[in-house]
Design a protein around this motif. Structure first.
Motif, mmCIF file in Angstrom:
data_model
loop_
_atom_site.group_PDB
_atom_site.id
_atom_site.type_symbol
_atom_site.label_atom_id
_atom_site.label_comp_id
_atom_site.label_asym_id
_atom_site.label_seq_id
_atom_site.Cartn_x
_atom_site.Cartn_y
_atom_site.Cartn_z
ATOM 1 N N ILE A 73 -2.652 6.143 1.014
ATOM 2 C CA ILE A 73 -3.849 5.523 0.452
ATOM 3 C C ILE A 73 -5.072 5.960 1.265
ATOM 4 O O ILE A 73 -5.004 6.101 2.490
ATOM 5 C CB ILE A 73 -3.712 3.980 0.435
ATOM 6 C CG1 ILE A 73 -4.892 3.339 -0.302
ATOM 7 C CG2 ILE A 73 -3.566 3.431 1.833
ATOM 8 C CD1 ILE A 73 -4.715 1.857 -0.578
ATOM 9 N N LEU A 95 -8.062 1.380 0.990
ATOM 10 C CA LEU A 95 -7.369 0.374 1.801
ATOM 11 C C LEU A 95 -8.311 -0.772 2.131
ATOM 12 O O LEU A 95 -7.974 -1.945 1.943
ATOM 13 C CB LEU A 95 -6.844 1.021 3.086
ATOM 14 C CG LEU A 95 -6.174 0.093 4.087
ATOM 15 C CD1 LEU A 95 -4.792 -0.301 3.610
ATOM 16 C CD2 LEU A 95 -6.095 0.754 5.447
ATOM 17 N N PHE A 106 0.829 -1.200 0.000
ATOM 18 C CA PHE A 106 0.000 0.000 0.000
ATOM 19 C C PHE A 106 0.862 1.248 0.000
ATOM 20 O O PHE A 106 1.875 1.300 0.689
ATOM 21 C CB PHE A 106 -0.915 0.032 1.232
ATOM 22 C CG PHE A 106 -1.900 -1.093 1.281
ATOM 23 C CD1 PHE A 106 -2.976 -1.109 0.428
ATOM 24 C CD2 PHE A 106 -1.745 -2.117 2.190
ATOM 25 C CE1 PHE A 106 -3.901 -2.138 0.472
ATOM 26 C CE2 PHE A 106 -2.654 -3.152 2.249
ATOM 27 C CZ PHE A 106 -3.733 -3.154 1.383
#
Length: 116
Positions: A44, A49, A40
């Motif tokens: 984000i 997420l 990630f």
């Protein structure tokens, strides 16, 4: 420590304590240890997420169950909490597991921040 009861509560608390980036970093670390190709970006959006985690966990349950179990072990999700979930609907199960993973990762980040 009282764990947040919902995804939104968890995100609000993480952002309020300015620990959201550390939560994402912890997720990346544990997914790397579990040998799952998921990384990630630090900034984000929480909704993204959650969506990506949900899709990933669903695919792991359906297609790579051993890797799913390994991830739960690495993240250290309570086995008793997993057993309490209803496994009849894989989509709902994966959503519930995502929240358990996020709760455990949040607990790690919060404790590390509190006692360092």
């Amino acid at each position: 420590m009282v764990l947040p009861a919902t995804f939104n509560d968890l995100i609000e608390e993480a952002q309020g304590k300015e620990l959201y980036a550390k939560l994402v970093k912890q997720l990346n670390k544990d997914f790397l240890y579990a040998n799952i190709d998921l990384d990630f970006d630090q900034d984000i959006l929480p909704s993204s997420l959650k969506l990506i985690l949900h899709e990933t966990i669903y695919k792991l349950i359906q297609e790579r169950f051993a890797e799913y179990l390994n991830l739960l072990y690495i993240v250290d999700v309570s086995e008793s909490k997993i057993k309490q979930l209803d496994g009849m609907d894989a989509l709902k199960l994966s959503e519930d597991v995502v929240f358990l993973i996020l709760q455990r990762e949040w607990q790690k980040v919060w404790l590390r921040n509190q006692y360092s």
